[in-house]
Design an enzyme around this catalytic site. Structure first.
Site, PDB file in Angstrom:
ATOM      1  N   SER A  98       0.824  -1.369  -0.076  1.00  0.00           N
ATOM      2  CA  SER A  98       0.110   0.168   0.118  1.00  0.00           C
ATOM      3  C   SER A  98       0.853   1.285  -0.061  1.00  0.00           C
ATOM      4  O   SER A  98       1.410   1.598  -0.929  1.00  0.00           O
ATOM      5  CB  SER A  98      -0.831  -0.057   0.976  1.00  0.00           C
ATOM      6  N   ASP A 243      -3.817   6.001  -3.303  1.00  0.00           N
ATOM      7  CA  ASP A 243      -2.543   5.373  -2.923  1.00  0.00           C
ATOM      8  C   ASP A 243      -2.217   4.132  -3.678  1.00  0.00           C
ATOM      9  O   ASP A 243      -2.751   3.940  -4.796  1.00  0.00           O
ATOM     10  CB  ASP A 243      -2.899   4.714  -1.258  1.00  0.00           C
ATOM     11  N   ASP A 245      -2.093   0.761  -3.843  1.00  0.00           N
ATOM     12  CA  ASP A 245      -2.906  -0.279  -4.258  1.00  0.00           C
ATOM     13  C   ASP A 245      -4.354   0.270  -4.605  1.00  0.00           C
ATOM     14  O   ASP A 245      -5.213  -0.575  -4.644  1.00  0.00           O
ATOM     15  CB  ASP A 245      -2.841  -1.360  -3.391  1.00  0.00           C
ATOM     16  N   ASP A 247      -6.906   1.074  -2.858  1.00  0.00           N
ATOM     17  CA  ASP A 247      -8.151   0.696  -2.102  1.00  0.00           C
ATOM     18  C   ASP A 247      -8.465   1.920  -1.125  1.00  0.00           C
ATOM     19  O   ASP A 247      -9.651   2.227  -0.597  1.00  0.00           O
ATOM     20  CB  ASP A 247      -7.836  -0.351  -1.164  1.00  0.00           C
TER      21      ASP A 247
END
Length: 456
Positions: A98, A243, A245, A247
């Site tokens: 992340s 960010d 990834d 999510d």
């Protein structure tokens, strides 16, 4: 037995070489396969330079445990979540760190129907087996085939909007050189097919594991200027930044102002409650008053949960909540198998902008005015627990109401704060809010008082 320190409260995160490497990834894959014995799982990885190798090692572990794998390639976490509930599979793994520094990587694991695996729901068992290496030999090893989840995933995202109702808008999209770029491109293509009058201004859209523009983490103030500047230069209606990834997504209004995730929780709660009063909204305990206000105003039910994706998802499932929001910009949706998505929030925001005919700033200014907040402030401290106790002792004589759902929340009536230990980094996280109608003190006074207390 080698103890593995990369296992955290709700995912796996560790420093490369010491806490996480290909050998450890193999053991985790093998343990996951042996404990859950799924027939098939989906796996994907973010754009970090080590992610592909860690993914291949995890796949090898899964295959050696007899598990078949659908390799989704380079994906964001939510594409794995989507695959885990949409396809005929029994679990999913995303290789990602992340927003952590360059020398970290990690994993997010789910079971069938994208059910989370956290410390209290299987992660400790995986850790114990990976540490003991008491692996069973299987007769038939699993196979791996590539699978392109993108078309089905994009079709699902389109169900959150009414294409004919979207008004002409100009959006800045900042993928931060992370995993979001390919989805932004695919949504742009789909919008063109459907004649949705939205112009995409894409910056840092190319995936690049060297992160030439810094680690994609727009919650850090120093990472916001590129999105803000692009919004102002292009006269955009909204800026969206993700960010690594994707999510989490972060929204900027038409004035280039970053909107705290806290107020986005209120905005999205409102969007759902306008459609269906009485629905349950799950929220974290860091900042709460605006959420209480919105949910009460639009006749819903607010339910508090510990911070962190596995905790929020479990609480949502338990309560059948339509939406769950964290001020850290994680947003969870019942129709997305209670998982978090960084794409659904901005699509819902586009719908609200279109339906209300209001600019984003107008939609959130009233909330910000009523309930000012500090935003999350992070401190590196020697001992988080003793620091929390010191804060607690300092304010004890003021008789605040106390909530220990997550860290410590102290409520003084006119203002409150939450202080908690990070689940993923050696940090103490502080959030402060006040009620403007009851409070003549500026927010900075509280920030200064608590900063001094924490740092001395």
């Amino acid at each position: 037995m080698n103890k593995l320190s990369c296992f955290k409260a709700y995912d796996i995160r560790g420093k490369l070489g010491t806490e996480l490497d290909n050998e450890i990834a193999y053991k985790i894959g093998r343990a996951y396969g042996q404990i859950y014995q799924p027939k098939t799982v989906v796996i994907g990885c973010d754009i970090r330079l080590t992610s592909e190798d860690l993914k291949q090692a995890t796949i090898q572990g899964l295959n050696d445990a007899g598990v078949n794998v659908l390799d989704l390639g380079m994906t964001g976490t939510e594409e794995v979540y989507f695959g885990a509930f949409h396809l005929d599979v029994q679990g999913g793994i995303e290789i990602t760190a992340s927003h952590n520094p360059m020398d970290y990587n990690g994993m997010k694991l789910v079971r069938e129907n994208a059910r989370p695996i956290g410390a209290d729901s299987g992660l400790k068992e995986i850790q114990a087996l990976a540490e003991s290496e008491a692996f069973q030999t299987v007769e038939t090893k699993g196979t791996t085939i590539p699978y392109n989840i993108l078309p089905e995933y994009i079709d699902h995202l389109m169900t959150y909007i009414s294409p004919s109702k979207i008004r002409p808008l100009k959006l800045v999209m900042n993928a931060g050189n992370g995993a979001a770029g390919h989805v932004v491109d695919a949504i742009e293509d789909k919008f063109k097919q459907l004649n949705i009058p939205v112009e995409f201004i894409k910056i840092h859209n190319e995936p690049n594991g060297h992160f030439p523009n810094g680690i994609p983490n727009p919650i850090l103030i120093e990472n916001r200027s590129s999105t803000r500047d692009a919004v102002l230069v292009h006269g955009a209606d909204m800026g969206i930044a993700w960010d690594g990834d994707f999510d989490r997504c972060f929204l900027f209004d038409e004035k280039g102002q970053f909107i705290e995730g806290y107020y986005i929780v209120g905005l999205l709660a409102q969007a759902f409650l306008l459609k269906q009063a009485g629905e349950k909204i799950v929220h974290d305990p860091r900042l709460v008053w605006n959420t209480f206000d919105i949910v009460e105003q639009f006749k819903g039910e607010a339910i508090q949960s510990q911070s962190g994706h596995s905790f929020i998802k479990e609480k949502m499932r338990e309560q059948n909540a339509v939406y769950g929001g964290e001020m850290s910009a994680h947003h969870y949706f019942r129709d997305f198998a209670y998982c978090d998505s960084g794409m659904i929030p901005w699509l819902l925001a586009v719908s609200v902008l279109s339906e209300t005919q209001k600019p984003l700033s107008a939609l959130v200014e009233e909330m910000i005015e009523k309930f000012p907040c500090s935003g999350e402030i992070n401190f590196k401290v020697q001992d988080t627990q003793s620091t929390i106790q010191k804060i607690f002792d300092h304010f004890a004589d003021q008789n605040p109401s106390i909530d220990r759902t997550d860290g410590v929340s102290l409520d003084f009536g006119a203002w409150r704060f939450n202080v908690r230990e990070s689940n993923t980094e050696p940090l103490l996280r502080l959030n402060i809010e006040s009620r403007l109608d009851q409070n003549p003190r500026p927010m900075q006074d509280y920030v200064d008082e608590l900063t001094k207390l924490i740092q001395n």
